[in-house]
Design an enzyme around this catalytic site. Structure first.
Site: not given
Ligand code: PEP
Length: 252
Positions: A12-13, A99, A101, A169, A175, A214, A235-236
């Protein structure tokens, strides 16, 4: 009962990536060997501005392209929104809905998420439906009940293993560098499997359940080995080819 399914690792960018970053995407795609692509499905959920270009670059390879959100309607007076049909038209085959966010930044509740999942299906996209508890909810001992409530409200009737993926999640793990223990992930994934199997029978048994929050090359193998974890939403660590490929190696 757990059914063997081909796992999916989806990046997920988020709101990251310019045309110049297609080079990094190219390195990622090139780094997926044919052996790896046989053991794991891979996808990058790109910002809407990059979907067309990324899908063009991905053509003929094993990497799928997804969107990160869609409006429930196919078209209309919704300034700034993107429909599932538009994502499909641009080359996406999937879209993330719900998501955390989006739930937090845009006040999206389960009804809205379910409407978006149905919009994804209408357009022929795979819906990646996200659920997960906040830190406060976990500390209060409510993680399982929160996830169950979100599943019941966000996964619409008609979900199948082919049209839906569910991503667990925990909001506090996104993050932050924090992850639940493998035991905690297993507890939630088992509960999700039981819920989806009771509701959708064999389709629920075969539906892919991703863990997200993460995930990094250093913890991917342990998290991906958990019963009823069928891949990851990343994500990251999906922004850099070395990290993303490092995570995929959990399936090598
Ligand atoms: C996400 O936002 O879907 C996610 C899993 O982010 P991260 O891997 O950065 O925790």
């Amino acid at each position: 009962m757990s059914v063997t399914v081909k796992p999916l690792v989806a990046g997920n960018w988020k709101m990251n990536g310019l045309l110049a970053d297609l080079e990094e995407f190219g390195r990622m795609s090139a780094g997926i060997s044919s052996a790896l692509s046989q053991s794991v499905d891979t996808m990058i959920c790109a910002p809407a501005t990059l979907i067309g270009a990324m899908a063009g670059k991905a053509a003929g390879g094993s990497m799928a392209i997804g969107g990160q959100d869609c409006h429930p309607d196919a078209s209309g007076a919704h300034t700034g929104d993107v429909s599932a049909e538009m994502l499909r038209d641009a080359g996406a085959t999937a879209v993330i809905v719900g998501h955390s966010e989006r739930r937090t930044d845009h006040g999206e509740g389960d009804d809205k998420v379910a409407a978006k999942a149905m919009a994804a299906w209408r357009a022929g996209l795979l819906a990646i439906i996200c659920v997960g508890e906040t830190e406060k909810e976990r500390k209060a001992g409510n993680a399982l009940s929160v996830v169950e409530r979100q599943l019941n409200g966000s996964v619409p009737d008609g979900a199948t293993a082919a049209n839906t993926v569910v991503a667990y999640e925990p909001v506090w793990a996104i993050g932050t560098g924090l992850t639940p223990t493998a035991g905690d992930v297993e507890e939630v994934h088992k509960a999700m499997r039981a819920n989806l199997s009771a509701r959708f029978g064999g389709e629920g048994e075969a539906m892919r359940l991703l863990y997200g929050g993460s995930v990094k090359p250093a913890n991917a193998a342990e998290l991906m080995a958990v019963t009823d974890v069928n891949g990851a939403l990343v994500g990251g660590a999906s922004l850099k080819s070395d990290d993303f490929i490092g995570i995929l190696k959990a399936y090598a």
